[in-house]
Motif scaffolding. Structure first.
Motif, PDB file in Angstrom:
ATOM      1  N   THR A  36       0.698  -1.229   0.073  1.00 41.39           N
ATOM      2  CA  THR A  36      -0.179  -0.044  -0.112  1.00 41.39           C
ATOM      3  C   THR A  36       0.789   1.315  -0.047  1.00 41.39           C
ATOM      4  OG1 THR A  36      -0.363  -0.030   2.474  1.00 41.39           O
ATOM      5  CG2 THR A  36      -2.085  -1.139   1.296  1.00 41.39           C
ATOM      6  N   ASP A  37       2.036   1.414   0.526  1.00 42.79           N
ATOM      7  CA  ASP A  37       2.691   2.226   0.564  1.00 42.79           C
ATOM      8  C   ASP A  37       3.925   2.690  -0.544  1.00 42.79           C
ATOM      9  OD1 ASP A  37       1.559   3.292   3.117  1.00 42.79           O
ATOM     10  OD2 ASP A  37       3.073   2.092   4.344  1.00 42.79           O
ATOM     11  N   THR A  38       4.222   3.848  -0.768  1.00 46.14           N
ATOM     12  CA  THR A  38       5.257   4.106  -1.787  1.00 46.14           C
ATOM     13  C   THR A  38       6.553   4.636  -0.932  1.00 46.14           C
ATOM     14  OG1 THR A  38       4.501   6.398  -2.128  1.00 46.14           O
ATOM     15  CG2 THR A  38       3.605   4.638  -3.658  1.00 46.14           C
ATOM     16  N   ILE A  39       7.568   4.560  -1.626  1.00 43.93           N
ATOM     17  CA  ILE A  39       8.981   4.912  -0.954  1.00 43.93           C
ATOM     18  C   ILE A  39       9.776   5.867  -2.026  1.00 43.93           C
ATOM     19  CG2 ILE A  39      11.123   4.352  -0.172  1.00 43.93           C
ATOM     20  CD1 ILE A  39      10.072   1.818   0.808  1.00 43.93           C
ATOM     21  N   ASP A  40       9.799   7.209  -1.590  1.00 46.12           N
ATOM     22  CA  ASP A  40      10.841   7.664  -2.310  1.00 46.12           C
ATOM     23  C   ASP A  40      12.368   7.415  -2.416  1.00 46.12           C
ATOM     24  OD1 ASP A  40       8.647   9.655  -3.339  1.00 46.12           O
ATOM     25  OD2 ASP A  40       9.040  10.987  -1.840  1.00 46.12           O
ATOM     26  N   VAL A  41      12.925   7.442  -3.327  1.00 44.40           N
ATOM     27  CA  VAL A  41      14.344   6.787  -3.370  1.00 44.40           C
ATOM     28  C   VAL A  41      15.002   7.983  -4.280  1.00 44.40           C
ATOM     29  CG1 VAL A  41      13.736   5.524  -5.368  1.00 44.40           C
ATOM     30  CG2 VAL A  41      16.016   4.884  -4.041  1.00 44.40           C
ATOM     31  N   ALA A  42      16.219   8.434  -3.944  1.00 46.26           N
ATOM     32  CA  ALA A  42      17.041   9.009  -4.583  1.00 46.26           C
ATOM     33  C   ALA A  42      18.728   8.782  -4.528  1.00 46.26           C
ATOM     34  CB  ALA A  42      16.827  10.513  -4.199  1.00 46.26           C
ATOM     35  N   THR A  43      19.339   9.719  -5.335  1.00 48.73           N
ATOM     36  CA  THR A  43      20.767   9.543  -5.113  1.00 48.73           C
ATOM     37  C   THR A  43      21.224   9.920  -3.959  1.00 48.73           C
ATOM     38  OG1 THR A  43      21.109   9.872  -7.662  1.00 48.73           O
ATOM     39  CG2 THR A  43      23.124  10.245  -6.226  1.00 48.73           C
ATOM     40  N   PRO A  44      22.099   9.411  -3.098  1.00 46.64           N
ATOM     41  CA  PRO A  44      22.312  10.129  -1.614  1.00 46.64           C
ATOM     42  C   PRO A  44      23.310  11.303  -1.652  1.00 46.64           C
ATOM     43  CG  PRO A  44      23.729   8.183  -2.231  1.00 46.64           C
ATOM     44  CD  PRO A  44      22.756   8.237  -3.355  1.00 46.64           C
ATOM     45  N   PRO A  45      23.136  12.110  -0.796  1.00 48.82           N
ATOM     46  CA  PRO A  45      23.816  13.580  -0.939  1.00 48.82           C
ATOM     47  C   PRO A  45      24.965  13.623  -0.981  1.00 48.82           C
ATOM     48  CG  PRO A  45      22.901  13.048   1.291  1.00 48.82           C
ATOM     49  CD  PRO A  45      22.381  11.899   0.510  1.00 48.82           C
ATOM     50  N   GLU A  46      25.772  12.555  -1.021  1.00 47.70           N
ATOM     51  CA  GLU A  46      27.430  12.243  -1.050  1.00 47.70           C
ATOM     52  C   GLU A  46      27.628  12.248  -2.241  1.00 47.70           C
ATOM     53  OE1 GLU A  46      25.963  10.567   2.752  1.00 47.70           O
ATOM     54  OE2 GLU A  46      25.478   9.930   0.561  1.00 47.70           O
TER      55      GLU A  46
END
Length: 159
Positions: A36-46
């Protein structure tokens, strides 16, 4: 076949489908038709153009190992009738450059287990080791996974 060799349940092949939709910049959104849930995923800030405060693939890999370790521990603890008050697990993944490129080379699990009974301390250690060895995510990756558990016994109130 002895009881220690007998599987606990019949294992069939399973598939886990995940969908990823690009949102903007270096941000995507993970979803699954079975969740039911979604997860945002991105390049890490490093990394260049990385995003702070968003789950990265690196975080998700370390979380998968930690989550699998916990669920494996819970199943084995139940089979061993290990009574405990609390369990949590910090996990730290080490990203470094190797001859294959950037890799998560090590993941350290730091479980903390709070037991109900001091007499279960040895059993708890055995259950934690079994969980470490049986974790299917750990067994599916090439990173070295180590464990440094802390086992404590709950304080008892005496009149």
């Amino acid at each position: 076949m002895t009881s220690s060799q007998r599987p606990l349940y019949k294992m069939e092949t399973h598939y886990y489908e995940v969908n990823l939709g690009w949102q903007y910049d270096r941000l995507g959104q993970l979803s699954s038709t079975s969740l039911t849930d979604t997860i945002d995923v991105a390049t890490p800030p490093e990394f260049p153009k990385g995003m702070a405060g968003v789950w990265s693939p690196e975080h998700l890999l370390v979380a998968a190992v930690s989550g699998c370790f916990m669920t494996t521990f819970l199943a084995i603890a139940e089979n061993f009738q290990l009574e405990f008050e609390d369990f949590d697990c910090k996990a730290v993944g080490k990203l470094e450059k190797t001859d294959k490129g950037l890799q998560i080379t090590e993941i350290e699990l730091l479980p903390k287990l709070l037991l109900r009974h001091e007499s279960d301390t040895n059993k708890a250690g055995k259950v934690l080791l079994k969980a470490e060895k049986a974790c299917l995510i750990t067994n599916s990756i090439c990173a070295k996974v180590t464990m440094q558990p802390t086992i404590r016994v709950a304080d008892k109130d005496y009149d």
